[in-house]
Design a protein around this motif. Structure first.
Motif, PDB file in Angstrom:
ATOM      1  N   SER A  80      -9.654  -6.990   2.188  1.00 32.61           N
ATOM      2  CA  SER A  80      -9.485  -5.568   2.506  1.00 32.61           C
ATOM      3  C   SER A  80      -9.652  -5.299   3.996  1.00 32.61           C
ATOM      4  O   SER A  80      -9.206  -4.262   4.493  1.00 32.61           O
ATOM      5  CB  SER A  80     -10.498  -4.737   1.715  1.00 32.61           C
ATOM      6  N   TRP A  81     -10.314  -6.207   4.740  1.00 37.23           N
ATOM      7  CA  TRP A  81     -10.494  -5.998   6.181  1.00 37.23           C
ATOM      8  C   TRP A  81      -9.146  -5.939   6.895  1.00 37.23           C
ATOM      9  O   TRP A  81      -9.006  -5.253   7.895  1.00 37.23           O
ATOM     10  CB  TRP A  81     -11.338  -7.124   6.782  1.00 37.23           C
ATOM     11  N   ASP A  82      -8.153  -6.681   6.384  1.00 36.65           N
ATOM     12  CA  ASP A  82      -6.828  -6.714   7.007  1.00 36.65           C
ATOM     13  C   ASP A  82      -5.790  -5.970   6.175  1.00 36.65           C
ATOM     14  O   ASP A  82      -4.584  -6.143   6.396  1.00 36.65           O
ATOM     15  CB  ASP A  82      -6.372  -8.164   7.182  1.00 36.65           C
ATOM     16  N   ALA A  83      -6.239  -5.135   5.235  1.00 38.23           N
ATOM     17  CA  ALA A  83      -5.297  -4.468   4.324  1.00 38.23           C
ATOM     18  C   ALA A  83      -4.276  -3.649   5.103  1.00 38.23           C
ATOM     19  O   ALA A  83      -4.632  -2.888   6.008  1.00 38.23           O
ATOM     20  CB  ALA A  83      -6.056  -3.576   3.351  1.00 38.23           C
ATOM     21  N   GLU A  84      -3.002  -3.822   4.770  1.00 36.20           N
ATOM     22  CA  GLU A  84      -1.928  -3.084   5.413  1.00 36.20           C
ATOM     23  C   GLU A  84      -1.311  -2.109   4.423  1.00 36.20           C
ATOM     24  O   GLU A  84      -1.414  -2.271   3.203  1.00 36.20           O
ATOM     25  CB  GLU A  84      -0.853  -4.046   5.933  1.00 36.20           C
ATOM     26  N   ALA A  85      -0.663  -1.085   4.951  1.00 31.28           N
ATOM     27  CA  ALA A  85       0.012  -0.103   4.110  1.00 31.28           C
ATOM     28  C   ALA A  85       1.247  -0.730   3.472  1.00 31.28           C
ATOM     29  O   ALA A  85       1.942  -1.549   4.092  1.00 31.28           O
ATOM     30  CB  ALA A  85       0.404   1.124   4.936  1.00 31.28           C
ATOM     31  N   SER A  86       1.522  -0.357   2.240  1.00 36.02           N
ATOM     32  CA  SER A  86       2.724  -0.837   1.563  1.00 36.02           C
ATOM     33  C   SER A  86       3.954  -0.163   2.160  1.00 36.02           C
ATOM     34  O   SER A  86       3.854   0.785   2.954  1.00 36.02           O
ATOM     35  CB  SER A  86       2.632  -0.548   0.064  1.00 36.02           C
ATOM     36  N   GLU A  87       5.130  -0.675   1.798  1.00 37.65           N
ATOM     37  CA  GLU A  87       6.365  -0.078   2.308  1.00 37.65           C
ATOM     38  C   GLU A  87       6.484   1.385   1.892  1.00 37.65           C
ATOM     39  O   GLU A  87       6.938   2.241   2.666  1.00 37.65           O
ATOM     40  CB  GLU A  87       7.574  -0.880   1.797  1.00 37.65           C
ATOM     41  N   GLU A  88       6.061   1.667   0.679  1.00 37.24           N
ATOM     42  CA  GLU A  88       6.100   3.064   0.212  1.00 37.24           C
ATOM     43  C   GLU A  88       5.134   3.932   1.020  1.00 37.24           C
ATOM     44  O   GLU A  88       5.471   5.058   1.397  1.00 37.24           O
ATOM     45  CB  GLU A  88       5.749   3.101  -1.286  1.00 37.24           C
ATOM     46  N   GLU A  89       3.940   3.390   1.301  1.00 41.80           N
ATOM     47  CA  GLU A  89       2.968   4.148   2.103  1.00 41.80           C
ATOM     48  C   GLU A  89       3.446   4.319   3.540  1.00 41.80           C
ATOM     49  O   GLU A  89       3.228   5.374   4.162  1.00 41.80           O
ATOM     50  CB  GLU A  89       1.613   3.440   2.073  1.00 41.80           C
TER      51      GLU A  89
END
Length: 653
Positions: free
Chosen positions: A186-195
């Motif tokens: 989760s430290w490197d969590a990126e937004a999804s394409e939809e987000e």
């Protein structure tokens, strides 16, 4: 002994810190904050959590905001493991969302901007402030101007009351000093394409806020704003900041800070020095009750997963504590071991403005990186890239063992030749793009020149408008003063009329009735004056007629004055006009008598007649009495008709 066990020591909070927290309203509630007594290791009471003075002055207050609570849960960290600058990052983000984007703090937008990294020195790994929130290297974000060091913040710990309106599960987890920091996906969590698609408009708005000429918004302006309005962004609040209602807002913790205290606080939590000006306001007006959100404005609610929502996959641990990119503190080695070892402990946090974040390393490269760090070098030697099929993906659900051997690719000359050709083609393409960029730059410079000319013209027009505004303001002020003077004059006239009315009643024994006094007081006042004026004019005319008839008798040789005032002044002289007139008449009588005696041709010794001292008073009176029978004849001869009654005037010489 681990470095984490040596970080805690007895809390040392100065009187200056206490005064600042009182002014900020952080100690308004009696049980909001508790201070440690003699303990050198935190032992918070029930429903209390460990925090720091530098956390509180950067926007933290209990109960904790749901967004911060979700971040702690998703990242798998505790409150005391965040650095002061990380707390300020979250406060600025929440203020940005609520005041300038008009939305609640958005988890998808957060993932597009921020990530988490370990905060450690080259000699030790810390638990207090062991993680730091950083801006991603490919994101253009606000220049927050974090200080290079926060002196001694770890020594100023205290307990805050984490109250909850719902249930215990809504609180952050209790303090656990033995819990180690473990890096998670989760430290490197990126937004999804939809987000990303949903938040693209928000990112465009952030770029617009940063780069609009003359209305650039900065991180320092946002910080100064939430400090000025006295609302803690990281506190759970009933109303969002876009409904802020000024001095009577329910979320305010205290009254406005003095200009000196506000400036001192901003310089303390930022990198501004004494020469840098403190922003007095934001260049972009924030949303509030006076500047409401536009109609049909989207809310775009998006919070991090909370404990009551269940575990999420992003919490999975990636590797041991030394896995991934670490950001080092610039403290002296061993400065956290005791309170007396280093009087000025400093903490150098990572920020997007001072350091670039190295990419996270994969488990396959972990062994080579550890070997390089063990050899004393500042960075590991470059290694041959692994085969594409074995590249590390930090978002996979399964872990790749760090003991797997790395497979080196076979050298292919044909492939390299093909890549060289492709590189040449890309170079040619870049050269053409550079030429187009040069043309675009010249056009941009021309547009900028025209824009500056238009801006200068707009400034000139604005100056003219400002001058007209000042002149209008002066005219309005003059008119207001004139109306006030006229009102005062009318009031004075009415006051005098009331006084004159009492005098009129006393003189005429009747009440003077004004016609509709409530409608036009000034007109009625003139009517009242007209009544008195008529009486005054009639009296003056009669007085003038009487004085005119008397004037020839008192002033026979003078011409009558033209005005009544001069006529009245003639009769108001210092000498006695009646006495003067009688003396003149006596002189005429004596002269007439002398003339009669001379006409009778009698011989008279006039020297003896003029010597009045030799005449006795009794004899003089007897002679006058003897002459009275002939008085009427003498007066008739002179043409004077004597009065019917004898004169009562005293005899005069």
């Amino acid at each position: 002994m681990a470095a984490e066990d040596l970080e805690w020591e007895r809390s040392k909070i100065s009187n200056q810190d206490l005064n600042m927290m009182k002014k900020l309203g952080l100690m308004k509630k009696e049980d909001a904050i508790r201070f440690p007594s003699e303990e050198s290791y935190p032992n918070p009471p029930m429903e209390y959590r460990v925090s720091f003075v530098d956390h509180l002055i950067r926007g933290l207050s209990a109960p904790i905001h749901d967004f911060l609570r979700g971040l702690l849960f998703v990242y798998g960290i505790q409150l005391h493991q965040l650095t002061p600058n990380s707390i300020l990052h979250i406060s600025i983000f929440i203020t940005l969302c609520e005041c300038f984007l008009g939305i609640p703090p958005n988890w998808a937008l957060w993932k597009r901007i921020f990530l988490l990294r370990r905060n450690a020195s080259r000699n030790a790994t810390y638990n207090i402030g062991g993680v730091v929130i950083c801006v991603r290297t490919d994101v253009d974000y606000f220049d927050v101007k974090f200080p290079d060091s926060v002196q001694g913040w770890r020594k100023k710990w205290l307990y805050i009351h984490e109250e909850s309106a719902n249930s215990v599960e809504h609180n952050i987890i209790p303090f656990d000093g033995n819990a180690k920091i473990q890096r998670r996906r989760s430290w490197d969590a990126e937004a999804s394409e939809e987000e990303k698609k949903a938040t693209e408009a928000l990112m465009s708005r952030i770029r617009q806020l940063q780069n609009t000429r003359g209305k650039e918004l900065s991180g320092v302006q946002i910080t100064a704003y939430f400090l000025r309005i006295r609302v803690q962004p990281l506190q759970a609040r009933k109303n969002p900041l876009w409904t802020y209602a000024g001095g009577n807002d329910a979320n305010r913790l205290s009254s406005d800070l003095s200009a000196k205290d506000l400036e001192k606080l901003i310089r303390r939590i930022s990198r501004l020095n004494k020469k840098d000006p403190i922003p007095s306001s934001c260049r972009v007006e924030p949303y509030s009750s006076t500047n409401p959100l536009p109609e049909n404005h989207p809310t775009m609610a998006s919070l991090p997963p909370l404990p009551e929502d269940g575990e999420v996959e992003e919490q999975a641990i990636v590797a041991e504590d030394n896995q991934g990119s670490s950001l080092y503190e610039s403290e002296v080695a061993g400065s956290h071991k005791s309170a007396a070892s280093h009087e000025k402990e400093v903490e150098s946090e990572a920020s997007e403005s001072t350091q670039s974040l190295p990419p996270a390393v994969s488990p396959k490269n972990k062994r080579k990186r550890d070997d390089a760090e063990a050899s004393g070098t500042s960075k590991p030697e470059e290694t041959v890239p692994s085969h594409p099929e074995s590249a590390y993906d930090p978002y996979l659900g399964t872990l790749i063992s760090s003991d797997d051997e790395e497979v080196l690719p076979t050298v292919d000359v044909a492939t390299r030749t093909k890549k060289l050709t492709e590189a040449n083609e890309r170079a040619n393409t870049l050269a053409q793009q550079l030429e187009h960029s040069e043309k675009a730059r010249k056009k941009a410079e021309l547009d900028a020149t025209e824009a500056r000319a238009e801006a200068d013209k707009a400034k000139t027009d604005a100056a003219g408008v400002e001058d007209l505004r000042k002149r209008l303001h002066t005219a309005e002020t003059s008119l207001s003063d004139h109306m006030a003077a006229q009102s005062a004059r009318e009031e004075a006239i009415l006051k005098r009329l009331r006084t004159q009315s009492r005098r009129f009643v006393a003189r005429t024994a009747q009440e003077f009735q004004l016609e509709e006094p409530a409608n036009d007081p000034l007109l009625d006042a003139l009517s009242f004056l007209e009544v008195h004026g008529s009486e005054a004019r009639e009296g003056i005319d009669q007085a003038k007629a009487g004085l005119s008839r008397l004037f020839p008798y008192f002033f026979p040789k003078k011409e009558e004055p033209a005005t009544f005032l001069d006529l009245a002044k003639s009769f108001n002289s210092s000498e006695d006009l009646g006495l003067k007139m009688r003396q003149e008449n006596m002189k005429v009588a004596v002269e007439s008598t002398v003339a009669l005696v001379a006409d009778s041709q009698q011989t008279i010794d006039w020297m003896k007649v003029g010597d009045t001292n030799q005449i006795e008073q009794s004899r003089w009176r007897s002679l006058i009495k003897a002459a009275k029978p002939n008085t009427k004849k003498i007066l008739a001869y002179l043409g004077i008709k004597p009065p019917s009654t004898p004169s009562s005037s005293r005899p005069e010489v």
